[in-house]
Design an enzyme around this catalytic site. Structure first.
Site, PDB file in Angstrom:
ATOM      1  N   ARG A  18       0.828  -1.212   0.000  1.00 56.79           N
ATOM      2  CA  ARG A  18       0.000   0.000   0.000  1.00 56.79           C
ATOM      3  C   ARG A  18       0.862   1.262   0.000  1.00 56.79           C
ATOM      4  O   ARG A  18       1.677   1.443   0.907  1.00 56.79           O
ATOM      5  CB  ARG A  18      -0.823  -0.032   1.292  1.00 56.79           C
ATOM      6  CG  ARG A  18      -1.596   1.205   1.565  1.00 56.79           C
ATOM      7  CD  ARG A  18      -2.090   1.239   3.007  1.00 56.79           C
ATOM      8  NE  ARG A  18      -2.923   2.390   3.190  1.00 56.79           N
ATOM      9  CZ  ARG A  18      -3.221   2.909   4.366  1.00 56.79           C
ATOM     10  NH1 ARG A  18      -2.746   2.370   5.476  1.00 56.79           N
ATOM     11  NH2 ARG A  18      -3.977   3.962   4.436  1.00 56.79           N
ATOM     12  N   ASN A  72      -2.506   1.875  16.473  1.00 60.96           N
ATOM     13  CA  ASN A  72      -2.559   2.638  15.225  1.00 60.96           C
ATOM     14  C   ASN A  72      -3.943   2.383  14.639  1.00 60.96           C
ATOM     15  O   ASN A  72      -4.167   1.388  13.951  1.00 60.96           O
ATOM     16  CB  ASN A  72      -1.457   2.204  14.257  1.00 60.96           C
ATOM     17  CG  ASN A  72      -1.426   3.089  13.006  1.00 60.96           C
ATOM     18  OD1 ASN A  72      -2.345   3.872  12.778  1.00 60.96           O
ATOM     19  ND2 ASN A  72      -0.383   2.950  12.213  1.00 60.96           N
ATOM     20  N   SER A 100       3.275   7.400   9.303  1.00 59.80           N
ATOM     21  CA  SER A 100       3.562   8.662   8.609  1.00 59.80           C
ATOM     22  C   SER A 100       3.399   9.837   9.572  1.00 59.80           C
ATOM     23  O   SER A 100       2.779   9.703  10.632  1.00 59.80           O
ATOM     24  CB  SER A 100       2.608   8.828   7.420  1.00 59.80           C
ATOM     25  OG  SER A 100       1.262   8.915   7.866  1.00 59.80           O
ATOM     26  N   ARG A 105       0.472  15.909   6.302  1.00 61.06           N
ATOM     27  CA  ARG A 105      -0.421  15.428   5.245  1.00 61.06           C
ATOM     28  C   ARG A 105      -1.731  16.251   5.238  1.00 61.06           C
ATOM     29  O   ARG A 105      -1.753  17.363   5.750  1.00 61.06           O
ATOM     30  CB  ARG A 105      -0.646  13.926   5.439  1.00 61.06           C
ATOM     31  CG  ARG A 105       0.687  13.146   5.403  1.00 61.06           C
ATOM     32  CD  ARG A 105       0.492  11.663   5.633  1.00 61.06           C
ATOM     33  NE  ARG A 105      -0.285  11.052   4.559  1.00 61.06           N
ATOM     34  CZ  ARG A 105      -0.811   9.824   4.638  1.00 61.06           C
ATOM     35  NH1 ARG A 105      -0.620   9.089   5.733  1.00 61.06           N
ATOM     36  NH2 ARG A 105      -1.506   9.327   3.630  1.00 61.06           N
TER      37      ARG A 105
HETATM   38  C1  DQA Z   1      -1.759   6.124   9.504  1.00 56.76           C
HETATM   39  C2  DQA Z   1      -2.144   7.548   9.113  1.00 56.76           C
HETATM   40  C3  DQA Z   1      -3.635   7.642   8.809  1.00 56.76           C
HETATM   41  O1  DQA Z   1      -3.976   8.971   8.461  1.00 56.76           O
HETATM   42  C4  DQA Z   1      -4.000   6.733   7.663  1.00 56.76           C
HETATM   43  O2  DQA Z   1      -5.389   6.753   7.451  1.00 56.76           O
HETATM   44  C5  DQA Z   1      -3.506   5.341   7.846  1.00 56.76           C
HETATM   45  C6  DQA Z   1      -2.201   5.119   8.454  1.00 56.76           C
HETATM   46  C7  DQA Z   1      -0.239   5.974   9.684  1.00 56.76           C
HETATM   47  O3  DQA Z   1       0.158   5.009  10.319  1.00 56.76           O
HETATM   48  O4  DQA Z   1       0.533   6.791   9.178  1.00 56.76           O
HETATM   49  O5  DQA Z   1      -4.130   4.391   7.403  1.00 56.76           O
HETATM   50  O6  DQA Z   1      -2.374   5.816  10.742  1.00 56.76           O
END
Ligand code: DQA
Length: 140
Positions: A18, A72, A100, A105
């Protein structure tokens, strides 16, 4: 032995495939094996679901007996009052993690329903964010 659990939310089962420019090339299973061997004196369980209610059920299951939760919640971080309430309801401390840097973002990723009830937030260090979260439970 300390008992921790990593709970991952939606689409994190696709790590490695992904958006690798954001989330890297490693699968979570490969990463987890390395994490477990690095912290061999800690019990690290893992749960992933794409379903909001399953994440809430898991938080409730572990939230009164484990030593720490590394959460997470992925996209649900930014939308789920239910997951936020579950984090508030349980006794076990939760560290919120993101791979991230969500603040660099889109604006909708700047909102979290989890942070206000987490003991801390670690984000932006790639999968290493999880290493740092485990360490936070070892050296509180
Ligand atoms: C995330 C950040 C989120 O905004 C995103 O929707 C994810 C992954 C990350 O681990 O960076 O799915 O949680």
């Amino acid at each position: 032995m300390k008992k921790l659990i990593i709970i991952n939310g939606p689409n994190l089962n696709l790590l490695g495939k992904r958006e690798p420019e954001i989330y890297g090339h490693q699968t979570f299973e490969d990463y987890l094996a390395r994490l477990k061997s690095k912290f061999s004196d800690v019990l690290i369980e893992y749960f992933q679901s794409n379903i909001e209610g399953e994440l809430i059920n898991k938080l409730q299951d572990v939230g009164f007996s484990y030593d720490g939760i590394i959460l997470n919640a992925a996209a649900y971080t930014h939308t789920s009052v239910g997951i936020g309430d579950a984090v508030k309801a349980i006794k076990t401390s939760v560290v919120e993690v993101h791979i991230s840097n969500t603040f660099s973002r889109e604006d909708f990723r700047h909102q979290s329903y989890i942070s206000q009830n987490a003991i801390g937030v670690i984000l932006g260090f790639g999968l290493k964010s999880y290493d740092l979260a485990v360490e936070s439970f070892l050296n509180p």
